[in-house]
Design an enzyme around this catalytic site. Structure first.
Site, PDB file in Angstrom:
ATOM      1  N   HIS A  67     -39.914   5.720  15.463  1.00 32.15           N
ATOM      2  CA  HIS A  67     -39.266   4.452  15.772  1.00 32.15           C
ATOM      3  C   HIS A  67     -38.866   4.393  17.233  1.00 32.15           C
ATOM      4  O   HIS A  67     -38.665   5.417  17.879  1.00 32.15           O
ATOM      5  CB  HIS A  67     -38.034   4.236  14.886  1.00 32.15           C
ATOM      6  N   CYS A 175     -27.629   9.069  15.819  1.00 32.78           N
ATOM      7  CA  CYS A 175     -28.807   9.665  16.449  1.00 32.78           C
ATOM      8  C   CYS A 175     -29.082   8.910  17.745  1.00 32.78           C
ATOM      9  O   CYS A 175     -28.531   7.828  17.963  1.00 32.78           O
ATOM     10  CB  CYS A 175     -30.030   9.634  15.525  1.00 32.78           C
TER      11      CYS A 175
END
Length: 613
Positions: A67, A175
């Site tokens: 991603h 993250c």
């Protein structure tokens, strides 16, 4: 917004052709591009690899979620690919990957888009949902499986009790990208907590901001906190609570273990900045090292820039008669090196006493420089100035609040500079005499003693690879450069380059002794070693200290001893192979010494390490 609004039929690959990570990323990017979701396929792929280089998105259990959030994305979208046979995606569990979702978020993606993309990540934690995707026979089956799962999630949210008061365990996840791993870790922790009947609240630090923020009341009532994150998290709010800190991947893969550890009371109590202060004031010397490194790190640009300019000036004209040589020497030696000791002392003092210590350290360091007290004088001036500033602050703590402004502007600088300056004026003469004696001793060393010194300094560089012993040797080398003796630092740099270079050679020529991940990391050590960055060897030493450390130390000792034996001197304090042409003596012999040490390290590792099963 539903996931099926972002995942369309034209971005689904029911059976991928890719066999490995690189080809899988290429195939999914091409699918998004052909569907018109990307402005710049190459730019988006670059963003995907930038995220992969931080940590793999191959999460294990057959799942990968590459991603990226990028301006190269025209429309937020999801591409799905399935590999029935499985492909090698460098998954965390080392197993083949079967289900791949590539998430493309535009730079201006709104909160609704990001929430939808993140929801998909949590769905993949459900084994039944994964099984449905693996068994899907058509694109429509994939879309239907996602729609069914979304409906189930909505019903579950409606059935949850609102406003629960008090939680046993609190968690925070985050993250670097904040799209996938953040929410998968949160979902894994919540699911594991539900299975064990543990009340748990999870705060997510995602790309759309902080969600489900922990309140002061939550924190006060909780038994322990779990922080599973690879991004900066506000930790001060947890002072006084038991705290577990792990990477976000651990939140995904080890949620049950983390919860059990939190409930068992095995986690240490976090004391915030106060904990740091107590650690520094203890007997371990942590505070001394921190203050010293603050001075050395801020001094280093002056040392590196000035040292290399001096070396270049000597290369142009050893007598400095050439105008350019004289100019470079004036900049490097007359200015940068003149600031070296005052800057060292100022930042040591500032580390100890904050801003009030800075001026005292700077003045003390300049007195040391002018009095030829050398590097040791700068160290003493820094610690003296810092602790005098603390003493003055404590002495004036009882002054009325009305004088607080005068205290900071007038009393602190006058008293700090006066007391530090007076002390340094008394210390300059003995320190200068000590420096002269040290220089004479080093200059009068016989060949055997010089080689022994080279062996010791180079070995110190490899013992803890960037730690206190390494920095002590490096600091001594800089002090000798300042004193005009360039031999010791040549051994220091050789010793620092050998560990990563030796490990890189070992991973290249003894491949059966290292895992695939270690072999890949070994390639980067060629550059790190050549750049005099010893820390590149740390992951290998941490994984197998009993073999890697002795091999690195022996190889470094060989390089340092040969460097001294060949009579090599190095006026540049940093730069590795990039400043090898500036050495005094033969640069070929210096290179030979470094290569010999690296080969010794590589051979020891190649013989001593066991084959990877």
């Amino acid at each position: 917004m539903k996931i099926s609004d972002l995942l369309k039929r034209d971005t689904v690959i029911i059976e991928m052709e890719a066999k490995d990570k690189a080809s899988a990323i290429d195939e999914l990017v091409a699918k998004l591009d052909s569907a018109g979701r990307l402005e710049d396929a190459a730019g988006y792929k670059e963003a995907i690899w930038k995220r992969e280089n931080q940590s793999t998105t191959g999460l294990g259990d057959g799942i990968a979620i590459p991603h990226a959030k990028s301006e190269a994305v025209r429309t937020p979208a999801i591409a799905f690919g399935r590999s029935t046979a499985g492909l090698d995606y460098d998954a965390l569990d080392g197993q083949p990957t079967h289900l791949l979702f590539m998430i493309a978020a535009s730079a201006g993606a709104n909160e609704q888009h990001l929430a939808t993309l993140s929801r998909l990540s949590t769905f993949l934690m459900d084994e039944g949902f994964r099984a449905a995707l693996l068994q899907a026979e058509s694109v429509d089956d994939v879309i239907n499986a996602i729609d069914i799962k979304e409906q189930e999630a909505v019903e579950e949210e409606q059935n949850e009790e609102d406003g629960q008061q008090g939680y046993q365990i609190l968690a925070v996840t985050g993250c670097p990208t904040g799209i996938a791993h953040t929410y998968m870790a949160a979902d894994a922790l919540k699911s594991a907590a539900n299975e064990q009947n543990i009340s748990c609240k999870v705060e997510t630090n995602g790309s759309s901001g902080v969600k489900n923020r922990l309140t002061a009341e939550d924190i006060e009532q909780a038994e322990a906190i779990i922080v599973a994150a690879d991004t900066k998290i506000e930790l001060e709010r947890f002072a006084g609570k038991r705290l577990i800190q792990v990477p976000v991947a651990d939140g995904i893969k080890r949620p049950k273990e983390l919860l059990e550890k939190a409930l068992a009371g095995d986690a240490a109590v976090y004391h915030g900045s106060k904990q740091e202060d107590r650690k520094e004031e203890g007997t371990s010397g942590g505070g001394f090292y921190k203050h010293l490194m603050n001075g050395v790190s801020n001094m280093l640009p002056f040392v590196v820039g000035g040292g290399i300019l001096i070396a270049i000036s000597f290369m142009i004209d050893i007598d400095l008669d050439h105008p350019l040589a004289a100019m470079l020497d004036a900049i490097g030696g007359g200015t940068a090196f003149a600031l070296m000791i005052p800057v060292l002392a100022a930042f040591i003092a500032m580390s100890i006493a904050d801003r009030p210590g800075f001026a005292a350290g700077m003045v003390g360091g300049l007195i040391a420089f002018n009095g030829e007290a050398g590097f040791l004088g700068g160290l003493i001036a820094g610690f003296l100035g810092g602790y005098i500033a603390l003493m003055v602050k404590n002495m004036l703590a009882g002054l009325p609040d009305a004088l607080s402004g005068v205290r900071t502007i007038l009393f602190y600088p006058v008293l700090n500079i006066f007391l530090t300056g007076m002390a340094m004026l008394f210390l300059v003469s003995p320190l200068s005499a000590f420096n002269s004696a040290l220089e004479s001793w080093l200059g009068g060393m016989g060949t055997t003693n010089i080689v022994l010194l080279g062996v010791i300094l180079a070995s110190m560089m490899a013992i803890d690879m960037g730690g206190p012993i390494n920095k002590a040797a490096f600091t001594f080398g800089i002090a000798m450069i300042d004193a005009g003796n360039f031999g010791p630092h040549a051994a220091v740099m050789a010793g620092g380059m050998v560990p990563p270079l030796g490990i890189a050679l070992a991973t290249s020529f003894f491949k059966s002794k290292f895992t695939k991940q270690e072999r890949e990391a070994g390639k980067t050590n060629y550059l790190l070693g050549a750049s005099f960055i010893t820390e590149g060897a740390i992951p290998f030493a941490a994984a197998d200290p009993g073999r890697v450390l002795p091999a690195a130390i022996i190889g470094a000792a060989v390089a340092g001893g040969l460097t001294a034996f060949f009579g090599i001197g190095l006026p540049a304090p940093h730069g590795g192979a990039f400043v090898i042409g500036l050495v005094y003596g033969s640069w070929l012999l210096y290179a030979l010494a470094i290569v010999a040490g690296a080969v010794v390290t590589a051979l020891i590792l190649g013989v001593w390490k066991k084959k990877v099963s």
